[in-house]
Design an enzyme around this catalytic site. Structure first.
Site, PDB file in Angstrom:
ATOM      1  N   HIS A 129       0.836  -1.212   0.000  1.00 16.76           N
ATOM      2  CA  HIS A 129       0.000   0.000   0.000  1.00 16.76           C
ATOM      3  C   HIS A 129       0.868   1.258   0.000  1.00 16.76           C
ATOM      4  CE1 HIS A 129      -3.199   2.821   0.929  1.00 16.76           C
ATOM      5  NE2 HIS A 129      -2.516   3.241   1.978  1.00 16.76           N
ATOM      6  N   GLU A 195     -10.727   2.270   3.086  1.00 13.99           N
ATOM      7  CA  GLU A 195      -9.426   1.638   3.309  1.00 13.99           C
ATOM      8  C   GLU A 195      -9.693   0.363   4.084  1.00 13.99           C
ATOM      9  OE1 GLU A 195      -6.707   4.532   5.070  1.00 13.99           O
ATOM     10  OE2 GLU A 195      -6.073   5.120   3.059  1.00 13.99           O
ATOM     11  N   GLU A 197      -8.834  -2.182   6.503  1.00 19.25           N
ATOM     12  CA  GLU A 197      -7.874  -2.255   7.608  1.00 19.25           C
ATOM     13  C   GLU A 197      -8.409  -3.182   8.687  1.00 19.25           C
ATOM     14  OE1 GLU A 197      -6.243   1.394   9.061  1.00 19.25           O
ATOM     15  OE2 GLU A 197      -6.577   2.470   7.174  1.00 19.25           O
ATOM     16  N   GLN A 236      -7.325  14.852   0.917  1.00 19.09           N
ATOM     17  CA  GLN A 236      -6.059  14.327   1.456  1.00 19.09           C
ATOM     18  C   GLN A 236      -4.856  14.847   0.666  1.00 19.09           C
ATOM     19  OE1 GLN A 236      -5.978  10.033   1.476  1.00 19.09           O
ATOM     20  NE2 GLN A 236      -3.875   9.906   2.220  1.00 19.09           N
TER      21      GLN A 236
HETATM   22 MN    MN Z   1      -5.918   4.435   7.037  1.00 19.83          MN
END
Ligand code: MN
Length: 411
Positions: A129, A195, A197, A236
């Site tokens: 990633h 995302e 995770e 971002q």
């Molecule tokens: Mn993250």
């Protein structure tokens, strides 16, 4: 092990699992429960039957808005609570068997945020990633910054906006740059992403100034959840230099309601990727510290079939949880029960194992085809993102259920 409760062989909630969560029924009273097959064992009711009488803890921890007080009893108690439940669910003369009202159908309850999260940290520990993002956002020839292989990079995130599976999320607004070398404009994000995770929940507090070694780390981890770190890529990209993510991440993150204990995950430990260059001594560790947890992400547009867009695995993590915790505390930063540490997006080597749309659709250049509902570069309004995870070894299956939330239009 064989339980007298009927459990489908594909259930995430086998007798080997027994994760903890917070549920409520029509009376809205929140209690601690354990998932087993399609049911929940009400631990408050089980306590009243005398199931935990030898463990000598107060029943109030089982009727609580969060698991924190239960977790704070420490593993010396909580591991035994889980073991007692496992034994009872296998014993032919179990007291639970003659009291069916201690079980409630999962479909009939409301699940809640399992812990009151004091502090939340997000790591960036998948090398695939980090390499993909570095390639797209910066420079393919220097995708990893010089520090990346020397320490588990992370940032302090926002705990207040972490929500439980089922709670929907609104598209954020913010500053974005529409064309190179132009001034920012204010608008709804057009690049909302998930995302993939996993998060781990701190089970033991430390004093300010103390550090946790890689050897001790597992004593401080209560269990794990699935974690969707919702991200607005356009916000971002403009805001993240030099201090890292800010509003692009803090609008929402979603977690699964059942906390799977480290004890339930122990059979699925494996070796992680080899680390080169060698790490500093405080980040060294002995034994297997990665976990073989199969992960999957689906996108379901409104009134359409869901499409699996990614299949990844927690075993790909370059930095393991022990190293993350050792690094997090090496400066003396204290931990509190209920703190949440997330892994960072979990991508594998193969493009179908990438853990975000940014990578799967490669910054919008390769739209992802869905079975129904068109193609996606990012997440559209009314799309539901579903993440699942499970471990399997012979007849043993231990899973997380899912974390599922729908992106709604901007407010
Ligand atoms: Mn993250």
């Amino acid at each position: 092990m064989h339980s007298w409760i009927k459990i489908d062989k594909n259930s995430d909630f086998s007798i080997y699992n027994l994760p903890f969560g917070i549920f409520s029924e029509a009376d809205n009273i929140k209690r601690v429960g354990v998932a087993i097959g399609d049911e929940i064992l009400d631990l408050y009711a089980a306590y009243e039957l005398g199931l935990f009488k030898d463990l000598n803890f107060d029943i109030s921890v089982l009727e609580s808005d969060y698991l924190n007080a239960f977790i704070a009893l420490g593993k010396a108690i909580t591991v035994k609570v889980r073991k007692h439940i496992q034994d009872e669910l296998c014993a032919s003369n179990s007291i639970l068997k003659s009291h069916p009202s201690v079980f409630i159908k999962q479909a009939a309850v409301q699940m809640h945020l399992p812990v009151k999260i004091g502090d939340y940290t997000d790591f960036y520990s998948s090398i695939e990633h980090a390499t993909n993002i570095g390639t797209m956002f910066r420079d393919p020839d220097h995708a990893l910054l010089p520090n990346w292989k020397h320490l588990p990079v992370g940032y302090h995130g926002r705990a207040s906006s972490i929500v439980v599976s089922g709670k929907n999320v609104h598209r954020p607004k913010g500053q974005v740059i529409l064309a190179p070398d132009t001034a920012p404009v204010f608008q709804a994000s057009t690049r909302v992403d998930f995302e993939l995770e996993m998060g781990f929940i701190i089970g033991k507090s430390t004093k300010l100034g103390a550090s946790v070694s890689t050897a001790e780390a597992e004593d401080y981890i209560f269990g794990k959840v699935l974690f969707n770190d919702w991200s607005a890529r356009d916000i971002q990209k403009w805001e993240y230099v030099p201090l890292g993510p800010f509003l692009a991440k803090s609008f929402a993150s979603s977690i699964s309601p059942w906390v799977v204990t480290l004890e339930a995950l122990a059979p699925f430990k494996i070796d992680g990727p080899s680390q080169d260059p060698a790490v500093l001594p405080y980040l060294n560790f002995d034994g297997m510290k990665n976990y073989d947890i199969k992960l999957e992400v689906s996108i379901q547009p409104k009134n359409c079939k869901a499409t699996v867009v990614s299949q990844s695995n927690f075993k790909y993590m370059y930095w393991n949880m022990n190293q993350q915790l050792a690094h997090h505390t090496i400066n003396g930063c204290n931990l509190n029960v209920g703190d949440l540490m997330a892994s960072g997006t979990i991508s594998g080597k193969h493009p179908n194992s990438y853990g975000s749309m940014l990578e799967l659709a490669w910054a919008g250049s390769k739209p992802v085809e869905l079975i129904e509902g068109g193609t996606r570069k990012f997440i559209q309004d009314n799309d539901t993102v579903i993440m699942r995870g499970h471990c399997e070894k012979g007849p043993i299956r231990v899973g997380f259920g899912d974390v599922k939330s729908t992106l709604l239009e901007t407010i």
